[in-house]
Design a protein around this motif. Structure first.
Motif, PDB file in Angstrom:
ATOM      1  N   GLN A 195       0.831  -0.934   0.079  1.00 19.79           N
ATOM      2  CA  GLN A 195       0.141   0.118  -0.124  1.00 19.79           C
ATOM      3  C   GLN A 195       1.020   1.232  -0.121  1.00 19.79           C
ATOM      4  OE1 GLN A 195      -3.335   0.128  -0.241  1.00 19.79           O
ATOM      5  NE2 GLN A 195      -3.788  -2.074  -0.229  1.00 19.79           N
ATOM      6  N   LEU A 196       0.813   1.941  -1.075  1.00 18.63           N
ATOM      7  CA  LEU A 196       1.537   3.426  -1.346  1.00 18.63           C
ATOM      8  C   LEU A 196       0.735   4.297  -1.915  1.00 18.63           C
ATOM      9  CD1 LEU A 196       4.116   4.660  -0.057  1.00 18.63           C
ATOM     10  CD2 LEU A 196       5.354   3.892  -2.454  1.00 18.63           C
ATOM     11  N   PRO A 197      -0.381   4.801  -1.501  1.00 15.78           N
ATOM     12  CA  PRO A 197      -1.325   5.623  -2.358  1.00 15.78           C
ATOM     13  C   PRO A 197      -0.787   6.698  -3.368  1.00 15.78           C
ATOM     14  CG  PRO A 197      -2.079   5.621   0.039  1.00 15.78           C
ATOM     15  CD  PRO A 197      -0.537   4.905  -0.090  1.00 15.78           C
ATOM     16  N   GLN A 198       0.493   7.154  -2.975  1.00 15.92           N
ATOM     17  CA  GLN A 198       1.179   8.289  -3.687  1.00 15.92           C
ATOM     18  C   GLN A 198       1.994   7.734  -4.793  1.00 15.92           C
ATOM     19  OE1 GLN A 198       0.197  11.362  -3.222  1.00 15.92           O
ATOM     20  NE2 GLN A 198      -1.018  10.850  -1.352  1.00 15.92           N
ATOM     21  N   MET A 199       2.185   6.605  -5.072  1.00 14.47           N
ATOM     22  CA  MET A 199       2.947   5.825  -6.101  1.00 14.47           C
ATOM     23  C   MET A 199       2.142   4.817  -6.357  1.00 14.47           C
ATOM     24  SD  MET A 199       6.733   6.378  -4.343  1.00 14.47           S
ATOM     25  CE  MET A 199       7.561   5.953  -5.938  1.00 14.47           C
ATOM     26  N   PRO A 200       1.062   4.752  -7.093  1.00 15.92           N
ATOM     27  CA  PRO A 200       0.197   3.622  -7.387  1.00 15.92           C
ATOM     28  C   PRO A 200       1.100   2.553  -8.210  1.00 15.92           C
ATOM     29  CG  PRO A 200      -0.701   5.462  -8.382  1.00 15.92           C
ATOM     30  CD  PRO A 200       0.304   5.947  -7.462  1.00 15.92           C
ATOM     31  N   ASP A 201       1.893   3.148  -9.189  1.00 16.89           N
ATOM     32  CA  ASP A 201       2.685   2.356 -10.068  1.00 16.89           C
ATOM     33  C   ASP A 201       3.589   1.523  -9.453  1.00 16.89           C
ATOM     34  OD1 ASP A 201       3.885   4.611  -9.470  1.00 16.89           O
ATOM     35  OD2 ASP A 201       5.317   4.660 -11.300  1.00 16.89           O
ATOM     36  N   VAL A 202       4.138   2.054  -8.392  1.00 16.53           N
ATOM     37  CA  VAL A 202       5.102   1.200  -7.555  1.00 16.53           C
ATOM     38  C   VAL A 202       4.449   0.000  -6.806  1.00 16.53           C
ATOM     39  CG1 VAL A 202       6.876   1.087  -5.679  1.00 16.53           C
ATOM     40  CG2 VAL A 202       6.729   2.967  -7.348  1.00 16.53           C
ATOM     41  N   VAL A 203       3.309   0.309  -6.147  1.00  9.80           N
ATOM     42  CA  VAL A 203       2.497  -0.903  -5.726  1.00  9.80           C
ATOM     43  C   VAL A 203       1.851  -1.888  -6.476  1.00  9.80           C
ATOM     44  CG1 VAL A 203       0.312  -1.261  -4.724  1.00  9.80           C
ATOM     45  CG2 VAL A 203       1.517   0.975  -4.020  1.00  9.80           C
ATOM     46  N   VAL A 204       1.576  -1.520  -7.757  1.00  5.31           N
ATOM     47  CA  VAL A 204       1.152  -2.502  -8.788  1.00  5.31           C
ATOM     48  C   VAL A 204       2.381  -3.513  -9.215  1.00  5.31           C
ATOM     49  CG1 VAL A 204       0.233  -3.061 -11.077  1.00  5.31           C
ATOM     50  CG2 VAL A 204      -0.813  -1.333  -9.680  1.00  5.31           C
ATOM     51  N   ARG A 205       3.466  -2.839  -9.471  1.00  6.77           N
ATOM     52  CA  ARG A 205       4.577  -3.421  -9.956  1.00  6.77           C
ATOM     53  C   ARG A 205       5.209  -4.246  -8.737  1.00  6.77           C
ATOM     54  NH1 ARG A 205       6.967   0.639 -12.165  1.00  6.77           N
ATOM     55  NH2 ARG A 205       8.162   1.351 -10.415  1.00  6.77           N
ATOM     56  N   SER A 206       5.235  -3.840  -7.583  1.00  7.48           N
ATOM     57  CA  SER A 206       5.609  -4.571  -6.402  1.00  7.48           C
ATOM     58  C   SER A 206       5.003  -5.920  -6.204  1.00  7.48           C
ATOM     59  CB  SER A 206       5.628  -3.865  -5.171  1.00  7.48           C
ATOM     60  OG  SER A 206       6.650  -2.805  -5.087  1.00  7.48           O
ATOM     61  N   PHE A 207       3.344  -5.705  -6.321  1.00  5.83           N
ATOM     62  CA  PHE A 207       2.720  -6.843  -6.054  1.00  5.83           C
ATOM     63  C   PHE A 207       2.828  -7.755  -7.133  1.00  5.83           C
ATOM     64  CE2 PHE A 207      -1.326  -8.925  -7.066  1.00  5.83           C
ATOM     65  CZ  PHE A 207      -1.705  -9.630  -5.840  1.00  5.83           C
ATOM     66  N   MET A 208       2.857  -7.395  -8.478  1.00  5.94           N
ATOM     67  CA  MET A 208       3.084  -8.152  -9.749  1.00  5.94           C
ATOM     68  C   MET A 208       4.403  -9.128  -9.578  1.00  5.94           C
ATOM     69  SD  MET A 208       0.197  -8.030 -11.231  1.00  5.94           S
ATOM     70  CE  MET A 208       0.418  -8.971 -12.587  1.00  5.94           C
ATOM     71  N   THR A 209       5.458  -8.502  -9.089  1.00  4.46           N
ATOM     72  CA  THR A 209       6.639  -9.067  -8.971  1.00  4.46           C
ATOM     73  C   THR A 209       6.503 -10.094  -7.937  1.00  4.46           C
ATOM     74  OG1 THR A 209       8.096  -7.036  -9.443  1.00  4.46           O
ATOM     75  CG2 THR A 209       9.211  -8.696  -8.192  1.00  4.46           C
ATOM     76  N   TRP A 210       5.840  -9.800  -6.903  1.00  8.35           N
ATOM     77  CA  TRP A 210       5.556 -10.864  -5.587  1.00  8.35           C
ATOM     78  C   TRP A 210       4.825 -12.078  -6.431  1.00  8.35           C
ATOM     79  CZ3 TRP A 210       1.166 -12.811  -3.761  1.00  8.35           C
ATOM     80  CH2 TRP A 210       1.275 -13.548  -2.496  1.00  8.35           C
ATOM     81  N   LEU A 211       3.824 -11.720  -6.896  1.00  9.39           N
ATOM     82  CA  LEU A 211       2.796 -12.801  -7.580  1.00  9.39           C
ATOM     83  C   LEU A 211       3.567 -13.582  -8.485  1.00  9.39           C
ATOM     84  CD1 LEU A 211       0.006 -13.696  -7.457  1.00  9.39           C
ATOM     85  CD2 LEU A 211      -0.461 -12.320  -9.260  1.00  9.39           C
TER      86      LEU A 211
END
Length: 276
Positions: free
Chosen positions: A219-235
């Motif tokens: 969760q990082l509301p100010q940097m949504p692209d980092v959030v999505v990229r981090s979750f996809m990397t984890w997945l």
């Protein structure tokens, strides 16, 4: 009543005296029954035994009447428990005959006391923090508080083209994963990932549970692209679900399951029992 918890409105001193009065009343009643049990004894003549018994019995009854009157007086001083008790009807749980096996009521009282203490200390902390926030530097003393602009709540609004570009880059980063972007309600974008349908296999059910936890972790509301990229990397780390051994025990299977947990930072594989 458990753990000394009394409802608001109860006079504690009168309550303590009432307990002592109850004990005195029980002793008086016991003496009455003892008098009836002993009967007419220790007198030489029948008349003397009768007079002694009647005198002792009357004295015992007077003691009971006196102690009962004192208890009634104290009961009026104790006060009535508040009808708006915060635990409401939970007091009925104390009547559970298996209290030793299911101590729900006592645990509920402990939680309520802890909540009250937490609220009290939070109020103290809030007061101290408010005092600190009122301090201003010498350069700000001349600025009127009325002229200061109030901080407005910020919302993050991204243009649709930016969202499309971010998802396109992520799609190219993970070609083995299917990513679909949908806008069912106009400009609001929704990333379609099928992680909600329940699988018939326990291993994938655990992966789904871990993915739900990961969604809450990243969760990082100010940097949504980092959030999505981090979750996809984890997945994406689950691409070797059946090939990576557990980093703690070194085994591929434990209770018939592979390591289903992936560390949020290192992406290392662990069994559920090994990651604790």
């Amino acid at each position: 009543m458990a753990d000394g918890v009394l409802s608001p409105g109860v006079n504690l001193e009168a309550f303590s005296q009432a307990i002592a009065a109850i004990q005195a009343l029980r002793s008086s009643v016991t003496r009455v029954f003892d008098c009836l049990k002993d009967g007419m004894r220790n007198k030489e003549t029948l008349e003397g035994r009768e007079k002694g018994f009647v005198s002792a019995f009357q004295e015992s009854l007077h003691s009971v009447s006196r102690d009962l009157g004192e208890l009634e007086r104290l009961s009026n001083l104790v006060g009535k428990p508040s009808e708006n008790h915060p635990l409401h009807n939970s007091g009925l749980l104390s009547l559970d005959p298996v209290q030793d096996k299911t101590p729900l009521y006592s645990q509920l009282l402990q939680a309520y006391k802890w909540s009250n203490k937490l609220q009290y200390h939070a109020g103290l902390a809030s007061g101290l923090l408010n005092q600190q926030s009122l301090k201003r530097s010498a350069n700000q003393m001349g600025v009127s508080a009325k002229r200061r602009p109030k901080a407005q709540p910020t919302t993050l609004v991204l243009p649709p083209q930016y969202v499309d570009d971010v998802i396109s880059r992520i799609d190219r980063m993970f070609p083995e994963m299917s990513i679909q972007l949908s806008r069912p309600n106009g400009t609001s974008a929704m990333l379609l990932l099928d992680i909600w349908s329940k699988s018939n296999y326990q291993v994938f059910q655990k992966v789904t549970d871990h993915a739900t936890t990961a969604l809450l972790h990243y969760q990082l509301p100010q940097m949504p692209d980092v959030v999505v990229r981090s979750f996809m990397t984890w997945l994406r780390s689950y691409i070797k679900l059946f090939q990576a051994p557990c980093q703690r025990c070194g085994k591929f299977l434990q209770e018939g399951l592979p390591p289903t947990w992936r560390d949020f930072r290192t992406l290392e594989a662990f069994h559920d029992t090994c990651r604790q």
